[in-house]
Design a protein around this motif. Structure first.
Motif, mmCIF file in Angstrom:
data_model
loop_
_atom_site.group_PDB
_atom_site.id
_atom_site.type_symbol
_atom_site.label_atom_id
_atom_site.label_comp_id
_atom_site.label_asym_id
_atom_site.label_seq_id
_atom_site.Cartn_x
_atom_site.Cartn_y
_atom_site.Cartn_z
ATOM 1 N N GLN A 88 115.114 20.105 -8.930
ATOM 2 C CA GLN A 88 116.424 20.611 -9.327
ATOM 3 C C GLN A 88 116.418 22.128 -9.175
ATOM 4 O O GLN A 88 115.610 22.828 -9.799
ATOM 5 N N CYS A 89 117.302 22.618 -8.357
ATOM 6 C CA CYS A 89 117.400 24.049 -8.123
ATOM 7 C C CYS A 89 117.882 24.750 -9.392
ATOM 8 O O CYS A 89 118.784 24.273 -10.081
ATOM 9 N N ARG A 90 117.267 25.893 -9.693
ATOM 10 C CA ARG A 90 117.612 26.605 -10.928
ATOM 11 C C ARG A 90 118.924 27.377 -10.804
ATOM 12 O O ARG A 90 119.411 27.965 -11.767
ATOM 13 N N HIS A 91 119.511 27.403 -9.587
ATOM 14 C CA HIS A 91 120.772 28.132 -9.432
ATOM 15 C C HIS A 91 121.947 27.313 -9.971
ATOM 16 O O HIS A 91 122.559 27.679 -10.971
ATOM 17 N N ARG A 92 122.241 26.165 -9.370
ATOM 18 C CA ARG A 92 123.308 25.307 -9.894
ATOM 19 C C ARG A 92 122.903 23.844 -9.977
ATOM 20 O O ARG A 92 123.727 22.969 -10.180
ATOM 21 N N GLY A 93 121.605 23.569 -9.761
ATOM 22 C CA GLY A 93 121.155 22.223 -10.072
ATOM 23 C C GLY A 93 121.137 21.215 -8.936
ATOM 24 O O GLY A 93 120.957 20.026 -9.170
ATOM 25 N N MET A 94 121.348 21.665 -7.705
ATOM 26 C CA MET A 94 121.177 20.753 -6.565
ATOM 27 C C MET A 94 119.739 20.258 -6.533
ATOM 28 O O MET A 94 118.849 20.923 -7.040
ATOM 29 N N ARG A 95 119.548 19.112 -5.843
ATOM 30 C CA ARG A 95 118.160 18.756 -5.541
ATOM 31 C C ARG A 95 117.603 19.802 -4.572
ATOM 32 O O ARG A 95 118.266 20.143 -3.585
ATOM 33 N N THR A 150 113.830 24.476 0.703
ATOM 34 C CA THR A 150 115.003 25.335 0.603
ATOM 35 C C THR A 150 116.212 24.506 0.197
ATOM 36 O O THR A 150 116.539 23.504 0.839
ATOM 37 N N CYS A 151 116.851 24.943 -0.873
ATOM 38 C CA CYS A 151 118.022 24.250 -1.387
ATOM 39 C C CYS A 151 119.148 24.335 -0.363
ATOM 40 O O CYS A 151 119.420 25.404 0.195
ATOM 41 N N THR A 152 119.818 23.209 -0.145
ATOM 42 C CA THR A 152 120.847 23.199 0.907
ATOM 43 C C THR A 152 122.196 23.720 0.414
ATOM 44 O O THR A 152 123.144 23.803 1.178
ATOM 45 N N TYR A 153 122.313 24.109 -0.846
ATOM 46 C CA TYR A 153 123.609 24.602 -1.335
ATOM 47 C C TYR A 153 123.768 26.094 -1.010
ATOM 48 O O TYR A 153 124.602 26.487 -0.204
ATOM 49 N N HIS A 154 122.907 26.945 -1.602
ATOM 50 C CA HIS A 154 123.008 28.383 -1.293
ATOM 51 C C HIS A 154 121.718 28.966 -0.742
ATOM 52 O O HIS A 154 121.642 30.158 -0.499
ATOM 53 N N GLY A 155 120.695 28.120 -0.614
ATOM 54 C CA GLY A 155 119.516 28.572 0.115
ATOM 55 C C GLY A 155 118.370 29.158 -0.676
ATOM 56 O O GLY A 155 117.477 29.775 -0.093
ATOM 57 N N TRP A 156 118.341 28.972 -1.991
ATOM 58 C CA TRP A 156 117.142 29.415 -2.718
ATOM 59 C C TRP A 156 115.930 28.614 -2.206
ATOM 60 O O TRP A 156 116.043 27.404 -1.959
ATOM 61 N N SER A 157 114.784 29.292 -2.095
ATOM 62 C CA SER A 157 113.586 28.617 -1.558
ATOM 63 C C SER A 157 112.452 28.623 -2.568
ATOM 64 O O SER A 157 112.248 29.603 -3.294
#
Ligand code: FES
Ligand code: FE2
Length: 442
Positions: A79-86, A99-106
Motif C-alpha cells: 500500500q503506497c503511503r501517498h494515497r494508498g494504491m497498491r 513504483t506506484c502506478t498512481y503518482h510514481g512513488w518508488s
C-alpha cells in the motif's frame, strides 16, 4: 450484538451460527485473529532469486513478499503511503524496485521509499522519505522453506505456535529427499462462504467424506482396477487437534493397490520411495494416510494423493478467495510431476470433482444463514466430545477418533480466545493447563 463469551462453547460442542455472518465479529477477526497469528506468505520456490517477489494477502491486507539481495525474505504492506494504491500490481516477478502506478512513488526491495517524482519542485525537498516507507511485516518465519508472517510481536515463535502440529506438517513437507516445490502460478477462485467453514473442514472433517464425495469417488473409480476408495467406515484412524490446528484424518489403511486419484506413474514412484520415506518419517507416520490439515487460521493442505495447498483469504464474513497451489516432490521424475498436476486438477481445483462438492456445501450453508431463524439456531459440534486422548497410538498431542469433531473444537477454542482479545500469554497458560490435565487422565 452477539455475546463473545457464549458464541462458541467447545466444552459443550455448540456454535452460534452468527459467528459466520456477523460484521462485528468479522472486524474483530481481522484485528485479533489475522492480526495476531502466523499467516502463510510464500514458499521458497516462489522466490528463486534476489528481487523475486509475489503478491499475496494477510486476510484482507495486500502484502508483497520479496527475496532480498542477501537471500533473506521480507514482506511489507502493498500500500503506497501517498494515497494508498497498491505499490505493485503484478502477481509475481523479479524487480529492482516497485513504483506506484498512481503518482510514481518508488520503493526498494525492503519497502523503503526511495523516490518521489518532482521532489524538488512539488515537495520543495521537504519530504523526509525515511518516514514514509511501506508498513513492514515485522516478523517472518521460515519453516522448511515455507514462509509465514505475523504483524504481532506477542505471537509465540513459529515452532511454539505450531506445537504438536509440526509432527503432522512434517509428514508432508519433510517427506521427500530434496523437499517440495510449488507448481508455478496460483489458482484463485471465489466461494460465497465464511472462511471458517473451509478451514475447519480441512482441520477436522473426515465425517463428510463418505457422503459428500460419494459421487466423485464413484466417478473417478469408474473403469479402473482400484481398491475401494477411501475411506472405509471401519478404518482405524485418528484426528489430531491442538493449538487451533488440526490434522483431520490420520489413519491406517493398507493400500494393496492404486487408489483412483493417484496416477499410475505416481503410484509406482511412491512405492519405490517407501524405504526412503520410512527412514525420514518413521514407518508408522510414513505409511499412514494423513488427509486434510489446517494450520490455524487459514492455511490448509491435503496429503497422500491430493497434492493441494491453499489459503482461504477472507473477503467479508460471507465470502472467501481460495488461493491454491499444487505441491510437488522436487526430485520426482518429470512424468510423475506432470501426472500429479493433472490428477490434482481433476480432484481439487475450481472444477475438481471433490472440490466442487465441498464448495457447494459451504455456499448452501451461507445462503441458509441469511434467514433470521436459521442464523439463531445453534449448531452441534459435539462429535466425540470427552473422548480425547493424549499422546496415544504414537501420535503426539490431543487426538480422537478420525470420525470426531475434536480438531474443530480445538480450532474454535483458539479462535474464540483470540476474538475475545485474550493475550497470547493467557492463551499459552491455558494450553499448558489443558495439556497437563489431559496427560494425567487415566
Ligand atoms: S498513491 Fe502512490 S504515488 Fe500516489
Ligand atoms: Fe471434502
Amino acid at each position: 450484538m452477539i455475546d463473545l463469551n457464549t458464541m462458541v462453547d467447545p466444552g459443550q460442542g455448540r456454535n452460534d451460527p452468527r459467528i459466520y455472518t456477523d460484521q462485528d465479529v468479522y472486524q474483530r477477526e481481522l484485528e485479533y485473529v489475522f492480526g495476531r497469528t502466523w499467516l502463510f506468505l510464500a514458499h521458497e520456490s516462489q522466490l528463486p532469486k534476489p528481487g523475486s517477489f509475489i503478491q499475496t494477502y494477510m486476510a484482507e491486507d495486500p502484502v508483497l513478499v520479496v527475496r532480498q539481495r542477501d537471500g533473506s525474505v521480507k514482506a511489507f504492506l502493498n500500500q503506497c503511503r501517498h494515497r494508498g494504491m497498491r505499490i505493485c500490481r503484478s502477481d509475481a516477478g523479479v524487480s529492482k524496485a516497485f513504483t506506484c502506478t498512481y503518482h510514481g512513488w518508488s520503493y526498494d526491495l525492503e519497502g523503503n521509499l526511495i523516490n518521489v517524482p518532482l521532489e524538488e519542485r512539488a515537495y520543495r525537498n521537504e519530504i523526509d522519505k525515511s518516514e514514509w516507507g511501506a508498513l513492514k511485516v515485522p516478523r517472518i518465519a521460515n519453516y522448511r522453506g515455507f514462509y509465514f508472517g505475523t504483524w504481532s510481536q506477542e505471537t509465540p515463535e513459529f515452532e511454539d505456535y505450531l506445537g504438536d502440529m509440526a509432527f503432522y506438517f512434517d509428514a508432508v513437507v519433510d517427506r521427500f529427499d530434496g523437499g517440495l516445490d510449488l507448481a508455478p502460478g496460483t489458482t484463485k477462485w471465489v466461494i460465497d462462504c465464511n472462511w471458517k467453514f473451509a478451514a475447519e473442514q480441512f482441520a477436522s472433517d473426515m465425517y463428510h467424506v463418505p457422503v459428500s464425495h460419494a459421487s466423485g469417488l464413484t466417478a473417478l473409480s469408474d473403469g479402473l482396477e482400484v481398491t475401494a476408495p477411501l475411506p472405509s467406515l471401519e478404518m482405524p484412524g485418528r484426528q489430531f487437534g491442538g493449538n487451533g490446528h488440526g490434522s483431520g484424518g490420520f489413519f491406517s489403511q493398507e493400500r494393496a493397490s492404486r487408489p483412483p486419484f493417484i496416477g499410475e506413474a505416481t503410484y509406482a514412484w511412491l512405492r519405490s520411495r517407501e524405504k526412503e520415506t520410512a527412514e525420514r518419517l518413521g514407518i508408522d507416520r510414513a505409511h499412514k494416510v494423513h488427509n486434510h490439515n489446517t494450520v490455524f487460521p487459514n492455511f490448509s493442505w491435503l496429503g497422500n494423493g491430493f497434492w493441494t495447498m491453499r489459503v482461504w483469504h477472507p473477503r467479508g464474513p460471507g465470502q472467501i478467495e481460495v488461493w491454491s497451489w499444487t505441491y510437488l516432490p522436487k526430485n520426482a521424475p518429470a512424468e510423475v510431476r506432470a501426472e500429479i498436476r493433472q490428477m490434482t486438477q481433476r480432484t481439487f481445483s475450481p472444477a475438481g470433482s471433490f472440490e466442487t462438492d465441498d464448495g457447494e456445501n459451504w455456499t448452501e450453508i451461507q445462503r441458509n444463514l441469511r434467514g433470521y431463524k436459521a442464523r439463531h439456531n445453534t449448531f452441534h459440534t459435539g462429535m466425540g466430545l470427552g473422548h480425547e486422548e493424549y499422546d496415544v497410538h504414537g501420535l503426539p498431542g490431543e487426538s480422537n477418533d478420525v470420525f470426531a469433531e475434536h480438531a474443530a473444537r480445538s480450532f474454535y477454542r483458539r479462535w474464540s480466545d483470540l476474538v475475545k482479545g485474550k493475550s497470547w500469554t493467557e492463551i499459552q497458560e491455558s494450553d499448558k493447563t489443558r495439556a497437563l490435565s489431559m496427560s494425567e487422565r487415566p
